[in-house]
Scaffold this motif. Structure first.
Motif, PDB file in Angstrom:
ATOM      1  N   TRP A   1      49.285  45.253  39.998  1.00  0.00           N
ATOM      2  CA  TRP A   1      49.092  45.622  38.591  1.00  0.00           C
ATOM      3  C   TRP A   1      47.639  45.422  38.166  1.00  0.00           C
ATOM      4  O   TRP A   1      46.852  44.789  38.860  1.00  0.00           O
ATOM      5  CB  TRP A   1      50.038  44.824  37.692  1.00  0.00           C
ATOM      6  N   ILE A   2      47.318  46.019  37.033  1.00  0.00           N
ATOM      7  CA  ILE A   2      46.039  45.814  36.369  1.00  0.00           C
ATOM      8  C   ILE A   2      46.311  44.909  35.172  1.00  0.00           C
ATOM      9  O   ILE A   2      47.100  45.263  34.295  1.00  0.00           O
ATOM     10  CB  ILE A   2      45.436  47.153  35.888  1.00  0.00           C
ATOM     11  N   ASP A   3      45.675  43.734  35.133  1.00  0.00           N
ATOM     12  CA  ASP A   3      46.003  42.764  34.099  1.00  0.00           C
ATOM     13  C   ASP A   3      45.160  42.980  32.845  1.00  0.00           C
ATOM     14  O   ASP A   3      43.938  42.833  32.859  1.00  0.00           O
ATOM     15  CB  ASP A   3      45.811  41.338  34.606  1.00  0.00           C
ATOM     16  N   GLY A   4      45.835  43.328  31.766  1.00  0.00           N
ATOM     17  CA  GLY A   4      45.164  43.618  30.514  1.00  0.00           C
ATOM     18  C   GLY A   4      44.526  42.417  29.869  1.00  0.00           C
ATOM     19  O   GLY A   4      43.630  42.561  29.030  1.00  0.00           O
ATOM     20  N   GLU A   5      44.935  41.196  30.234  1.00  0.00           N
ATOM     21  CA  GLU A   5      44.342  39.998  29.661  1.00  0.00           C
ATOM     22  C   GLU A   5      43.021  39.631  30.331  1.00  0.00           C
ATOM     23  O   GLU A   5      42.275  38.791  29.827  1.00  0.00           O
ATOM     24  CB  GLU A   5      45.311  38.824  29.779  1.00  0.00           C
ATOM     25  N   ASP A   6      42.729  40.245  31.471  1.00  0.00           N
ATOM     26  CA  ASP A   6      41.477  39.945  32.165  1.00  0.00           C
ATOM     27  C   ASP A   6      40.299  40.405  31.313  1.00  0.00           C
ATOM     28  O   ASP A   6      40.309  41.523  30.787  1.00  0.00           O
ATOM     29  CB  ASP A   6      41.443  40.643  33.525  1.00  0.00           C
ATOM     30  N   PRO A   7      39.265  39.579  31.142  1.00  0.00           N
ATOM     31  CA  PRO A   7      38.112  39.968  30.307  1.00  0.00           C
ATOM     32  C   PRO A   7      37.440  41.261  30.762  1.00  0.00           C
ATOM     33  O   PRO A   7      36.806  41.947  29.962  1.00  0.00           O
ATOM     34  CB  PRO A   7      37.156  38.771  30.456  1.00  0.00           C
ATOM     35  N   GLN A   8      37.558  41.608  32.049  1.00  0.00           N
ATOM     36  CA  GLN A   8      36.919  42.819  32.566  1.00  0.00           C
ATOM     37  C   GLN A   8      37.763  44.070  32.346  1.00  0.00           C
ATOM     38  O   GLN A   8      37.303  45.179  32.616  1.00  0.00           O
ATOM     39  CB  GLN A   8      36.638  42.669  34.069  1.00  0.00           C
ATOM     40  N   CYS A   9      38.975  43.912  31.859  1.00  0.00           N
ATOM     41  CA  CYS A   9      39.848  45.062  31.641  1.00  0.00           C
ATOM     42  C   CYS A   9      39.562  45.644  30.258  1.00  0.00           C
ATOM     43  O   CYS A   9      40.279  45.414  29.297  1.00  0.00           O
ATOM     44  CB  CYS A   9      41.317  44.664  31.755  1.00  0.00           C
ATOM     45  N   ASP A  10      38.487  46.436  30.186  1.00  0.00           N
ATOM     46  CA  ASP A  10      38.116  47.078  28.935  1.00  0.00           C
ATOM     47  C   ASP A  10      37.681  48.508  29.224  1.00  0.00           C
ATOM     48  O   ASP A  10      37.819  48.996  30.349  1.00  0.00           O
ATOM     49  CB  ASP A  10      37.020  46.287  28.210  1.00  0.00           C
ATOM     50  N   ASP A  11      37.146  49.176  28.231  1.00  0.00           N
ATOM     51  CA  ASP A  11      36.803  50.589  28.391  1.00  0.00           C
ATOM     52  C   ASP A  11      35.710  50.831  29.428  1.00  0.00           C
ATOM     53  O   ASP A  11      35.552  51.959  29.907  1.00  0.00           O
ATOM     54  CB  ASP A  11      36.374  51.183  27.053  1.00  0.00           C
ATOM     55  N   ASP A  12      34.947  49.813  29.791  1.00  0.00           N
ATOM     56  CA  ASP A  12      33.872  49.991  30.763  1.00  0.00           C
ATOM     57  C   ASP A  12      34.386  50.389  32.144  1.00  0.00           C
ATOM     58  O   ASP A  12      33.655  50.982  32.936  1.00  0.00           O
ATOM     59  CB  ASP A  12      33.047  48.702  30.899  1.00  0.00           C
ATOM     60  N   VAL A  13      35.631  50.044  32.457  1.00  0.00           N
ATOM     61  CA  VAL A  13      36.140  50.309  33.799  1.00  0.00           C
ATOM     62  C   VAL A  13      36.974  51.589  33.872  1.00  0.00           C
ATOM     63  O   VAL A  13      37.634  51.851  34.879  1.00  0.00           O
ATOM     64  CB  VAL A  13      36.966  49.118  34.333  1.00  0.00           C
ATOM     65  N   GLN A  14      36.943  52.387  32.818  1.00  0.00           N
ATOM     66  CA  GLN A  14      37.679  53.647  32.857  1.00  0.00           C
ATOM     67  C   GLN A  14      37.105  54.561  33.930  1.00  0.00           C
ATOM     68  O   GLN A  14      35.914  54.557  34.212  1.00  0.00           O
ATOM     69  CB  GLN A  14      37.604  54.339  31.505  1.00  0.00           C
ATOM     70  N   ASN A  15      37.995  55.359  34.540  1.00  0.00           N
ATOM     71  CA  ASN A  15      37.635  56.333  35.571  1.00  0.00           C
ATOM     72  C   ASN A  15      37.067  55.698  36.837  1.00  0.00           C
ATOM     73  O   ASN A  15      36.349  56.348  37.596  1.00  0.00           O
ATOM     74  CB  ASN A  15      36.632  57.361  35.027  1.00  0.00           C
ATOM     75  N   ALA A  16      37.385  54.441  37.071  1.00  0.00           N
ATOM     76  CA  ALA A  16      36.918  53.767  38.285  1.00  0.00           C
ATOM     77  C   ALA A  16      37.815  54.107  39.471  1.00  0.00           C
ATOM     78  O   ALA A  16      38.980  54.460  39.309  1.00  0.00           O
ATOM     79  CB  ALA A  16      36.901  52.260  38.067  1.00  0.00           C
ATOM     80  N   ASN A  17      37.255  53.996  40.680  1.00  0.00           N
ATOM     81  CA  ASN A  17      38.033  54.162  41.904  1.00  0.00           C
ATOM     82  C   ASN A  17      38.434  52.790  42.430  1.00  0.00           C
ATOM     83  O   ASN A  17      37.611  51.865  42.460  1.00  0.00           O
ATOM     84  CB  ASN A  17      37.207  54.889  42.967  1.00  0.00           C
ATOM     85  N   LEU A  18      39.679  52.660  42.845  1.00  0.00           N
ATOM     86  CA  LEU A  18      40.202  51.372  43.307  1.00  0.00           C
ATOM     87  C   LEU A  18      40.907  51.550  44.644  1.00  0.00           C
ATOM     88  O   LEU A  18      41.722  52.455  44.812  1.00  0.00           O
ATOM     89  CB  LEU A  18      41.190  50.807  42.279  1.00  0.00           C
ATOM     90  N   GLY A  19      40.588  50.702  45.612  1.00  0.00           N
ATOM     91  CA  GLY A  19      41.255  50.722  46.910  1.00  0.00           C
ATOM     92  C   GLY A  19      41.815  49.352  47.233  1.00  0.00           C
ATOM     93  O   GLY A  19      41.150  48.332  47.033  1.00  0.00           O
ATOM     94  N   ILE A  20      43.049  49.302  47.728  1.00  0.00           N
ATOM     95  CA  ILE A  20      43.708  48.027  48.050  1.00  0.00           C
ATOM     96  C   ILE A  20      44.170  48.043  49.495  1.00  0.00           C
ATOM     97  O   ILE A  20      44.831  48.975  49.939  1.00  0.00           O
ATOM     98  CB  ILE A  20      44.919  47.778  47.134  1.00  0.00           C
ATOM     99  N   GLN A  21      43.799  46.999  50.226  1.00  0.00           N
ATOM    100  CA  GLN A  21      44.223  46.841  51.616  1.00  0.00           C
ATOM    101  C   GLN A  21      44.635  45.394  51.828  1.00  0.00           C
ATOM    102  O   GLN A  21      43.904  44.476  51.433  1.00  0.00           O
ATOM    103  CB  GLN A  21      43.071  47.198  52.548  1.00  0.00           C
ATOM    104  N   LEU A  22      45.793  45.163  52.405  1.00  0.00           N
ATOM    105  CA  LEU A  22      46.321  43.815  52.572  1.00  0.00           C
ATOM    106  C   LEU A  22      46.533  43.504  54.046  1.00  0.00           C
ATOM    107  O   LEU A  22      47.163  44.284  54.768  1.00  0.00           O
ATOM    108  CB  LEU A  22      47.647  43.661  51.825  1.00  0.00           C
ATOM    109  N   GLY A  23      46.005  42.383  54.500  1.00  0.00           N
ATOM    110  CA  GLY A  23      46.197  41.926  55.871  1.00  0.00           C
ATOM    111  C   GLY A  23      46.921  40.592  55.875  1.00  0.00           C
ATOM    112  O   GLY A  23      46.665  39.729  55.027  1.00  0.00           O
TER     113      GLY A  23
END
Length: 270
Positions: free
Chosen positions: A236-258
């Protein structure tokens, strides 16, 4: 004229509100650009969404550790060392959805199990909220399963990492991302890449940026020998995180788990 263009033209002709037009146009853009792993997140912008269509899970050094999307008992030949997007899609098909159709709204949680939106309304998995799927881990001997940044082979680069190719400040989306792992015996462990100040009472852990060091804090869950263990994984994307604001709109995100298996002293099992 394309199907989506007709919809947008109809909206304009019918004088649909500006907010509703923006909502639908953004949603269509995510559907048509999913191959680019386009992600839009912001707690304070109710009209933005995040799309997920790529999630890689790999099992590292321990040859005794395997995983499957179903409980195959002790038939190790039916388990594998990797969970593919196709396997996750097969699971999501039970809910009539897929990774390509998954839409994430910013949500938050205190325990990694119950999620709410900004107004406090309860959100359900895989329904414009957060991604959730289940799988079974099995090992030939007792072990603790940890997240690892180590690769399965030299140069393969398939260890745990959460990345963004977007420029600053958009790439701060990686600081809003959370992944958790729940088992009946060990509860829920929440992985927070680039961990900052805890939000909403969450207890999270991060992985070292250099040489991987295993400790109790990197433990996810315990496995008994030849005992399939059900694991629920959520992203999930946590809305309470201080970095979760309009500045991160249209960003690319990749997740890999080992993943890797360790003994009680947190030493990798070869």
């Amino acid at each position: 004229m394309s199907f989506f263009s007709k919809i947008i033209d109809k909206m304009m002709n019918e004088k649909v509100s500006r907010q509703k037009r923006k909502r639908l146009i953004i949603f269509i853009s995510i559907i048509t650009l999913l191959s680019m792993v386009t992600t839009t997140v912001a707690w304070f912008s109710v009209n933005t969404f995040a799309g997920v269509d790529n999630l890689n899970l790999n099992i590292s050094v321990s040859a005794q550790l395997k995983v499957g999307m179903e409980n195959y008992g002790t038939d190790l030949t039916r388990y594998s060392k990797e969970i593919t997007n196709q396997m996750i899609d097969s699971y999501l098909a039970k809910s009539n959805t897929s990774l390509a159709q998954t839409v994430l709204d910013p949500v938050t949680t205190t325990d990694g199990v119950r999620f709410t939106n900004r107004s406090g309304a309860l959100r359900q998995a895989n329904s414009r909220s957060y991604l959730e799927f289940q799988c079974y881990f099995i090992a030939t001997e007792e072990m603790w399963v940890h997240l690892t940044t180590e690769s399965t082979e030299v140069g393969k680069n398939d260890g745990t990492r959460v990345t963004s190719t977007s420029p600053s400040p958009q790439n701060e989306v990686i600081q809003c991302t959370r992944v958790d792992f729940t088992t009946q015996t060990n509860g829920t462990a929440i992985y927070e890449p680039n961990k900052g100040t805890p939000v909403n009472g969450q207890t999270t852990f991060d992985l070292p940026s250099g040489t991987m060091v295993y400790s109790n804090s990197t433990r996810l869950f315990h496995l008994d020998a030849l005992t399939p263990t059900l694991v629920t994984i959520r992203v999930w994307i946590d809305g309470e995180d201080p970095q979760c604001d309009d500045d991160v709109q249209n960003a690319n995100l990749g997740i890999q788990l080992g993943f890797i298996g360790c003994d009680n002293n947190n030493q990798p099992i070869a």
